[in-house]
Design an enzyme around this catalytic site. Structure first.
Site, PDB file in Angstrom:
ATOM      1  N   ILE A   1       0.856  -1.180   0.000  1.00  0.00           N
ATOM      2  CA  ILE A   1       0.000   0.000   0.000  1.00  0.00           C
ATOM      3  C   ILE A   1       0.897   1.236   0.000  1.00  0.00           C
ATOM      4  O   ILE A   1       2.080   1.151   0.327  1.00  0.00           O
ATOM      5  CB  ILE A   1      -0.976   0.031   1.202  1.00  0.00           C
ATOM      6  CG1 ILE A   1      -0.226  -0.052   2.536  1.00  0.00           C
ATOM      7  CG2 ILE A   1      -1.997  -1.070   1.085  1.00  0.00           C
ATOM      8  CD1 ILE A   1      -1.144  -0.001   3.762  1.00  0.00           C
ATOM      9  N   ASP A   2       0.331   2.367  -0.381  1.00  0.00           N
ATOM     10  CA  ASP A   2       1.115   3.588  -0.510  1.00  0.00           C
ATOM     11  C   ASP A   2       1.728   4.031   0.811  1.00  0.00           C
ATOM     12  O   ASP A   2       1.210   3.716   1.885  1.00  0.00           O
ATOM     13  CB  ASP A   2       0.239   4.735  -1.034  1.00  0.00           C
ATOM     14  CG  ASP A   2      -0.313   4.458  -2.421  1.00  0.00           C
ATOM     15  OD1 ASP A   2       0.382   3.809  -3.203  1.00  0.00           O
ATOM     16  OD2 ASP A   2      -1.434   4.908  -2.702  1.00  0.00           O
ATOM     17  N   LYS A   3       2.777   4.804   0.711  1.00  0.00           N
ATOM     18  CA  LYS A   3       3.458   5.346   1.881  1.00  0.00           C
ATOM     19  C   LYS A   3       2.480   6.035   2.825  1.00  0.00           C
ATOM     20  O   LYS A   3       2.510   5.816   4.043  1.00  0.00           O
ATOM     21  CB  LYS A   3       4.541   6.337   1.444  1.00  0.00           C
ATOM     22  CG  LYS A   3       5.166   7.134   2.580  1.00  0.00           C
ATOM     23  CD  LYS A   3       6.084   8.214   2.035  1.00  0.00           C
ATOM     24  CE  LYS A   3       6.597   9.098   3.163  1.00  0.00           C
ATOM     25  NZ  LYS A   3       7.433  10.221   2.664  1.00  0.00           N
TER      26      LYS A   3
ATOM     27  N   ARG B   1      -7.607   5.882  -5.127  1.00  0.00           N
ATOM     28  CA  ARG B   1      -7.332   7.311  -5.303  1.00  0.00           C
ATOM     29  C   ARG B   1      -7.703   7.779  -6.710  1.00  0.00           C
ATOM     30  O   ARG B   1      -8.312   8.845  -6.891  1.00  0.00           O
ATOM     31  CB  ARG B   1      -5.857   7.583  -5.008  1.00  0.00           C
ATOM     32  CG  ARG B   1      -5.458   7.201  -3.589  1.00  0.00           C
ATOM     33  CD  ARG B   1      -3.953   7.161  -3.407  1.00  0.00           C
ATOM     34  NE  ARG B   1      -3.358   8.493  -3.519  1.00  0.00           N
ATOM     35  CZ  ARG B   1      -2.043   8.703  -3.511  1.00  0.00           C
ATOM     36  NH1 ARG B   1      -1.209   7.684  -3.397  1.00  0.00           N
ATOM     37  NH2 ARG B   1      -1.589   9.935  -3.603  1.00  0.00           N
TER      38      ARG B   1
END
Length: 353
Positions: A160-162, A263
């Site tokens: 998953i994204d930062k 997103r």
């Protein structure tokens, strides 16, 4: 995924990709001597081992002339071999670091960790320490240089994204990794996210189905395409949890796992994630023009200084027992505080927008 999008065996440049399978196609030479398929693949593909190939065969990921191969399948001249295997760590030094981990569950095969926002998952692209992988290397007692033959650092099944928080699934051995990666490959993993988005979503629930690909003008972004040849199919199911005036709290269930999928999808339908700078959510998208409101939004950005997205639940078949297991996590403090602040603000409005 094309070859120019692969660096060190991992999708680039972001942490969000869950497309963890690498696709191969080999054609045996006209003069090929009869040879077992596992030996043939292990001698024709870099950065792999015969054991890893055998695991792929066992799980049905190897086809010879479009038929599922067995361990003793013999390769003959001009046979076509197609197969997939999870991406493997290549050429990256993994150094253990004593970084606290919020471990939700652990046994001999799997580990479920609740990642905080702000932590990068994998070393690379300017982040070579302080990552989740560095923390896992310490926890699991692993230390590897770029040329290490031990394959145990190929443990992440997805990412998953930062700046997204929430649950991540880790495999502790190659057998578990291949099994779990296969579940992602056939979309049988349950993944439920909670997001705060701009605007009042009209429908109570819905499904977003698009093609998502990398933005040619900004390789840090992804976008929706009308042409299916320019990306890959992405499917997100959403459901409204709470309407709070100029924002909406939603559940998003992933059917596919493309980079930045939620997103991109929420931005595509006109409801970008709150404070998502990359996709237009870090500016006022709905509300009033008054200075007091602008200050309120600025305070909200400070409370939750990242995209308001949390990977809340995770469900999968345990690689050893086959039993379906589910794990849940609470919303982090920044998102909880953000939602509560909007509740108080909405209560002051004369009518709901």
């Amino acid at each position: 995924m094309t070859e120019d999008e692969i660096i060190d065996g991992l999708p680039t440049p972001d942490e969000g990709s869950e497309e963890m399978f690498e696709h191969f196609r080999l054609v045996a030479d006209k003069g090929q001597s009869p040879i077992r398929v596992d030996k043939y693949i292990s001698t024709h593909v870099e950065y792999t081992s015969r054991h890893r190939v055998q695991l792929a065969i066992k799980n049905g990921y190897v086809l010879v002339n479009d038929k599922v191969a067995k361990a003793n399948t013999i390769i003959r001249p001009e046979d076509v071999i197609r197969f997939v295997m999870p991406y493997q760590r290549r050429g990256v030094e993994i150094l253990p670091e004593d970084i606290p981990l919020n471990i939700v569950y652990e046994d001999d095969d799997v580990l479920v960790v609740n990642k905080p926002a702000g932590m990068v998952v994998h070393p690379g692209h300017g982040h070579f320490s302080g990552t989740l992988i560095n923390a896992l290397a310490f926890h699991l007692g692993l230390s590897q240089g770029p040329d290490a033959e031990d394959e145990r650092m190929g443990i992440l099944v997805h990412r998953i994204d930062k700046d997204t928080s929430g649950l991540l699934l880790v495999a502790k051995n190659p057998e578990a990794q291949l099994n779990l990666a296969g579940q992602f490959f056939v979309h049988s993993i349950d993944r439920l996210y909670v997001a705060v988005v701009w605007g009042n979503i009209q429908e109570d629930e819905g499904t977003i189905t698009t093609t998502i690909g990398r933005d040619p003008n900004d390789r840090l972004r992804f976008r929706v395409y009308d042409d299916p040849e320019k990306g890959k199919i992405a499917i997100t199911h959403y459901k409204v949890i709470e309407r709070l005036g100029f924002i909406t709290v939603v559940e998003c269930r992933l059917e596919t796992g493309r980079t930045h999928q939620i997103r991109v999808h929420m931005s595509h339908i006109g409801h970008p994630l709150f404070n998502d700078e990359r996709y237009g959510g870090s500016e006022i998208r709905k509300g009033t023009i008054y200075t007091k409101y602008k200050q309120f939004i600025q305070n909200c950005f400070e409370i939750c200084p990242r995209q308001a997205l949390h990977a809340k639940t995770l469900g999968f078949d345990h690689p050893s027992s086959g039993k379906r297991v589910f794990f849940d996590s609470t919303l982090p403090e920044d998102m909880t505080a953000l939602i509560e602040k909007w509740r108080k603000y909405t209560a002051t409005l004369p009518t709901q927008s």
